[in-house]
Motif scaffolding. Sequence first.
Motif: not given
Length: 250
Positions: A162-163, A170-175, A231-234
């Motif tokens: 949440q901002r 989505r907080g990025s991870g270890d791609y 909602p993050g999928y917006r």
Amino acid sequence: MNTTPEASYDAIAEWYDNFVRTEPLLYEVVIPETLRLVEETGSLADADICDLACGQGVIARALALRGARVTGVDISEKLLSLARSRPVTATHAITWRYDDAQVGRTLATAAFDGVVCNMALMDIPDLNATLRTVARVLRPDGWFVVSINHPCVHMPYSTWMQRLDGTTIRGSGDYFAEGYWKPLDAPGVRGRVGTHHRTLSTYLNALCDAGLVVRRTVEPLASEFLLERMPGYRSLPPALLMRCEKTGEG
Ligand SMILES: C[S@@+](CC[C@H](N)C(=O)[O-])C[C@H]1O[C@@H](n2cnc3c(N)ncnc32)[C@H](O)[C@@H]1O
């Protein structure tokens, strides 16, 4: 591969069966888009189609209702028995088989006009072996429609955040951390059975190596109901879908 793969869905079969019917990501977004990509291949009447890693058979039944001759394959005996318990009234009865997609022991070479694999490659450890099965069982010019969790959105340690203004990102991870992982904060399928993460280039290169050329790619928008829940999928695609064609290469 000689070992029997772990049928982790046996432990969650009833839960998963309900999830497929109530999760908007599946029934409002991924399943309709997958069927649309399959329909792009032409008439399905009397086409021989394999639903690889079919689960309880939601895609297999939809294709049978469109006139296809469908073989559903999975390693979960419990999901297969749910599939068998729901026959459809269609031109051709569906054949259900217990088999490992990485081997395809029960699947004859060049037996199918098309193969569909809906949201299951992340469950299967050996991607290259699975795509070799796909290519082997397809007839020349056969098609392969596949959907996966988008690997640029879902990756090890990625999580919803949440901002301060309340929006979800989505907080990025270890791609680059390819391999099995299990998100601890996900209540859905992946929180229960985990997932095999691969980079986008690993998927695309594996398809090329198997002689499967990508003809169409879809990064679907979320439905309104899915956005209410996630909602993050917006601003992010929940899934990645591809329609491929078998070539002589690979
Ligand atoms: C997320 S479910 C998707 C099921 C189905 N395609 C659907 O759309 O509902 C993943 C499926 O992959 C199956 N699976 C996992 N490993 C497999 C393997 N090696 N061979 C065949 N099926 C496998 C599981 O048993 C499960 O049914």
